[in-house]
Motif scaffolding. Structure first.
Motif, PDB file in Angstrom:
ATOM      1  N   PRO A  41       0.822  -1.209   0.000  1.00 43.86           N
ATOM      2  CA  PRO A  41       0.000   0.000   0.000  1.00 43.86           C
ATOM      3  C   PRO A  41       0.858   1.263   0.000  1.00 43.86           C
ATOM      4  N   ALA A  42       0.272   2.360  -0.464  1.00 39.78           N
ATOM      5  CA  ALA A  42       1.003   3.624  -0.524  1.00 39.78           C
ATOM      6  C   ALA A  42       1.502   4.039   0.851  1.00 39.78           C
ATOM      7  N   ALA A  43       0.689   3.792   1.899  1.00 40.85           N
ATOM      8  CA  ALA A  43       1.101   4.186   3.251  1.00 40.85           C
ATOM      9  C   ALA A  43       2.377   3.474   3.667  1.00 40.85           C
ATOM     10  N   TRP A  44       2.574   2.232   3.218  1.00 41.74           N
ATOM     11  CA  TRP A  44       3.809   1.492   3.528  1.00 41.74           C
ATOM     12  C   TRP A  44       4.968   2.023   2.699  1.00 41.74           C
ATOM     13  N   ARG A  45       4.744   2.282   1.413  1.00 43.31           N
ATOM     14  CA  ARG A  45       5.822   2.752   0.543  1.00 43.31           C
ATOM     15  C   ARG A  45       6.335   4.122   0.978  1.00 43.31           C
ATOM     16  N   GLU A  46       5.485   4.903   1.640  1.00 46.80           N
ATOM     17  CA  GLU A  46       5.864   6.264   2.022  1.00 46.80           C
ATOM     18  C   GLU A  46       6.454   6.355   3.419  1.00 46.80           C
ATOM     19  N   LEU A  47       6.538   5.251   4.139  1.00 54.74           N
ATOM     20  CA  LEU A  47       7.118   5.281   5.471  1.00 54.74           C
ATOM     21  C   LEU A  47       8.589   5.689   5.419  1.00 54.74           C
ATOM     22  N   ASP A  48       9.015   6.474   6.417  1.00 53.74           N
ATOM     23  CA  ASP A  48      10.431   6.826   6.489  1.00 53.74           C
ATOM     24  C   ASP A  48      11.296   5.575   6.614  1.00 53.74           C
ATOM     25  N   ALA A  49      10.864   4.617   7.422  1.00 57.44           N
ATOM     26  CA  ALA A  49      11.650   3.398   7.599  1.00 57.44           C
ATOM     27  C   ALA A  49      11.763   2.609   6.305  1.00 57.44           C
ATOM     28  N   THR A  50      10.697   2.607   5.490  1.00 57.08           N
ATOM     29  CA  THR A  50      10.746   1.928   4.197  1.00 57.08           C
ATOM     30  C   THR A  50      11.776   2.572   3.287  1.00 57.08           C
ATOM     31  N   VAL A  51      11.715   3.899   3.190  1.00 61.55           N
ATOM     32  CA  VAL A  51      12.657   4.623   2.322  1.00 61.55           C
ATOM     33  C   VAL A  51      14.078   4.484   2.850  1.00 61.55           C
ATOM     34  N   GLY A 108      32.800   6.494  15.772  1.00 63.50           N
ATOM     35  CA  GLY A 108      33.048   6.860  14.383  1.00 63.50           C
ATOM     36  C   GLY A 108      32.020   6.340  13.398  1.00 63.50           C
ATOM     37  N   GLY A 109      30.806   6.085  13.853  1.00 67.76           N
ATOM     38  CA  GLY A 109      29.741   5.625  12.969  1.00 67.76           C
ATOM     39  C   GLY A 109      28.783   6.752  12.630  1.00 67.76           C
ATOM     40  N   THR A 110      27.639   6.372  12.084  1.00 67.58           N
ATOM     41  CA  THR A 110      26.605   7.339  11.723  1.00 67.58           C
ATOM     42  C   THR A 110      25.311   6.989  12.435  1.00 67.58           C
ATOM     43  N   ALA A 111      24.748   7.960  13.135  1.00 70.57           N
ATOM     44  CA  ALA A 111      23.411   7.805  13.707  1.00 70.57           C
ATOM     45  C   ALA A 111      22.399   8.338  12.700  1.00 70.57           C
ATOM     46  N   VAL A 112      21.393   7.546  12.388  1.00 69.56           N
ATOM     47  CA  VAL A 112      20.305   7.988  11.523  1.00 69.56           C
ATOM     48  C   VAL A 112      19.072   8.136  12.408  1.00 69.56           C
ATOM     49  N   LEU A 113      18.660   9.373  12.622  1.00 69.44           N
ATOM     50  CA  LEU A 113      17.525   9.658  13.497  1.00 69.44           C
ATOM     51  C   LEU A 113      16.261   9.808  12.668  1.00 69.44           C
ATOM     52  N   LEU A 114      15.169   9.201  13.156  1.00 68.79           N
ATOM     53  CA  LEU A 114      13.897   9.227  12.441  1.00 68.79           C
ATOM     54  C   LEU A 114      12.838   9.933  13.266  1.00 68.79           C
ATOM     55  N   HIS A 115      11.774  10.370  12.588  1.00 73.37           N
ATOM     56  CA  HIS A 115      10.608  10.952  13.250  1.00 73.37           C
ATOM     57  C   HIS A 115       9.565   9.856  13.433  1.00 73.37           C
ATOM     58  N   PRO A 116       8.798   9.866  14.533  1.00 73.42           N
ATOM     59  CA  PRO A 116       7.835   8.777  14.778  1.00 73.42           C
ATOM     60  C   PRO A 116       6.739   8.683  13.720  1.00 73.42           C
ATOM     61  N   VAL A 117       6.252   7.461  13.533  1.00 74.20           N
ATOM     62  CA  VAL A 117       5.093   7.197  12.682  1.00 74.20           C
ATOM     63  C   VAL A 117       3.827   7.452  13.485  1.00 74.20           C
ATOM     64  N   ARG A 118       2.801   7.973  12.855  1.00 71.24           N
ATOM     65  CA  ARG A 118       1.527   8.179  13.546  1.00 71.24           C
ATOM     66  C   ARG A 118       0.885   6.831  13.876  1.00 71.24           C
ATOM     67  N   GLU A 119       0.239   6.756  15.043  1.00 67.10           N
ATOM     68  CA  GLU A 119      -0.362   5.500  15.479  1.00 67.10           C
ATOM     69  C   GLU A 119      -1.451   5.032  14.526  1.00 67.10           C
ATOM     70  N   ASP A 120      -2.218   5.957  13.939  1.00 66.27           N
ATOM     71  CA  ASP A 120      -3.294   5.539  13.047  1.00 66.27           C
ATOM     72  C   ASP A 120      -2.750   4.856  11.791  1.00 66.27           C
ATOM     73  N   VAL A 121      -1.555   5.252  11.356  1.00 68.88           N
ATOM     74  CA  VAL A 121      -0.930   4.591  10.211  1.00 68.88           C
ATOM     75  C   VAL A 121      -0.534   3.168  10.585  1.00 68.88           C
ATOM     76  N   VAL A 122       0.027   3.005  11.776  1.00 72.97           N
ATOM     77  CA  VAL A 122       0.423   1.675  12.256  1.00 72.97           C
ATOM     78  C   VAL A 122      -0.787   0.750  12.311  1.00 72.97           C
ATOM     79  N   ARG A 123      -1.875   1.230  12.897  1.00 71.46           N
ATOM     80  CA  ARG A 123      -3.067   0.401  13.061  1.00 71.46           C
ATOM     81  C   ARG A 123      -3.687   0.041  11.715  1.00 71.46           C
TER      82      ARG A 123
END
Length: 469
Positions: free
Chosen positions: A376-386, A422-437
């Motif tokens: 679904p589009a909602a999955w393809r657009e997730l930050d974690a997916t990208v 000496g690594g890289t931290a990749v910080l993400l913004h939270p997913v909305r709960e309604d998208v998860v459900r």
């Protein structure tokens, strides 16, 4: 997400004799508790917990030894020794446990019990994230060796809102109040708790036992109409299902996890002889998010072997793939900028070189080539997916294994570890709960470690010894 279903086709939570610390035998209850195993930041958090008290629960959930087999045997031996020495003792009768967490305006209440396991196809317990096979294998070996549920999963369901008229019913005295699970929880609050403690994160914790047959039946009847979403504990849930299947196969021709012939409040004690027995149930905390909404936070990535300069170089070598710019700190300000940017498009914050680099505005043609189109589009657009499909897999060529990627819940800890090693931290913004459900309702799992629901139950307040059922 629709969380109601046919009667007797929903959640089945049974009482058990909780294994708990004897307060007189430990320094303090707060000193022996721990966050869930996957939230402990190694090695700093582990060493801190180990030194807090010689009986801290981390010695069971994250034992330290040269090999995995030795770690698991050590945890089992430690558990047996603590029981023999009276450090841990079972409650005298089976119970469900009302559990409260509070810090400032954050209040969470729910019920801890042994949940009848169900196959994913049944739609009773809905996962929303993929799992890592090596983690499931490790947790399964630990559970199999200790024969104990050492920490509860966090599951949510949607009950009636607080103001719903249907929630009120008369009790034996003629007084009115909430009915079902909510009513049992509120009545428990008027009784003395089994324990009260405040952990160093500022959360106060209280626990009550529910043993009255009428109240147990009230919870049982209520939960039979609901399904649950796994908020935290996907790997432990997969572990429960694996070991249940093992014991079903070993014991004969049982039909699956959680099968049984018992009914009512005590259902489960009469599990069919050819089924998995106590292995057909798993320790969970159930929260009604209509009454007690959970917070949803992101889980960040630490790329062990990719310095920030090489991560940025790979992006610059692919012109137009993403917009990259340096943003102002400190960390809270940089996270605010990330939140503002992520509201409009995919965005990530890279750190580890003493600065913060905002990566956003991915090229749409690049996304079309790198993100699978059968979701679904909602999955393809997730930050974690990208992140995983486009950045990690395609541009950075980072294998998704523990040698290369760590998953860290705390942004500051992720940045500190990246700067230190000496690594890289990749910080993400939270997913909305309604998208998860909504994705869970469709049967679509998110990329592993996409969300962190909380507050999470403290580990160590109540354990389940499978030898006791």
């Amino acid at each position: 997400m629709n969380t109601t279903g046919p009667v007797d086709k929903g959640l089945r939570l049974i009482p058990f004799s909780g294994l708990r610390y004897v307060p007189e035998r430990v320094g303090s209850l707060s000193a022996v508790t721990s966050p869930p195993y996957d939230v402990v930041v190694r090695p700093d958090g582990l060493h801190h917990l180990e030194s807090a008290d010689p009986y801290n629960i981390v010695r069971l959930i994250l034992p330290q030894a040269a090999t995995a087999e030795e770690r698991h045997r050590q945890a089992a031996a430690t558990l047996r020794r603590w029981q023999a020495e009276g450090i841990l003792a079972p409650d005298p009768e089976p119970a469900l446990y009302v559990y409260e967490q509070r810090r400032g305006e954050v209040l969470q209440r729910g019920v801890i019990g042994a949940l009848a396991l169900s196959a994913p196809a049944d739609g009773i317990v809905l996962p929303h994230e993929d799992v890592m096979p090596d983690v499931v294998e490790d947790r399964a070996d630990l559970l199999r060796t200790t024969a104990a549920n050492l920490e509860p999963l966090l599951l949510t369901y949607r009950g009636e809102p607080r103001t719903a008229p249907a929630e009120t019913a008369s009790d034996a005295t003629g007084a009115t109040g909430p009915s079902g699970t909510s009513g049992v929880i509120e009545r428990a609050l008027g009784r003395p708790p089994l324990l009260t403690t405040t952990t160093e994160d500022g959360f106060s914790h209280r626990l009550w036992s529910v043993t009255d047959p009428g109240e147990l039946a009230e919870i049982s009847g209520d939960l039979a109409h609901h399904q649950a979403l796994i908020a935290d504990g996907h790997h432990r849930w997969a572990t429960y299902l694996r070991l249940s299947a093992e014991h079903t196969a070993a014991n004969g021709t049982g039909t699956g996890a959680g099968t049984g012939t018992g009914t009512g409040a005590g259902a489960g004690a009469g599990v069919a002889a050819d089924g998995p027995g106590p292995w057909g149930y798993g320790l969970v905390l159930l929260i009604d998010t209509a009454r007690y909404p959970l917070q949803v936070r992101a889980i960040h990535r630490l790329l062990h072997r990719l310095p920030v300069d090489r991560a940025l170089e790979a992006l610059h070598d692919a012109p137009g793939s993403f917009r990259v710019r340096t943003v102002e700190g400190p960390l809270p300000r940089a996270l605010e900028i990330l939140a503002e940017t992520a509201a409009a498009a995919n965005a990530f914050l890279l750190a580890g070189d003493g600065r913060f680099h905002l990566v956003d505005r991915p090229d749409q043609d690049l996304l079309a080539r790198t993100v699978r189109a059968d979701r679904p589009a909602a999955w393809r657009e997730l930050d974690a997916t990208v992140l995983h499909s486009t950045l990690l897999d395609h541009l950075w060529r980072i294998p998704d294994d523990p040698e290369h990627i760590a998953y860290i819940h705390d942004a500051e800890a992720a940045v500190t570890q990246a700067e230190r090693h000496g690594g890289t931290a990749v910080l993400l913004h939270p997913v909305r709960e309604d998208v998860v459900r909504e994705l869970a309702r469709q049967g679509v799992t998110m990329p592993r470690k996409s969300t962190s629901f909380g507050p999470k139950p403290a580990t160590g307040l109540v354990l389940r010894d499978l030898a006791r059922g």
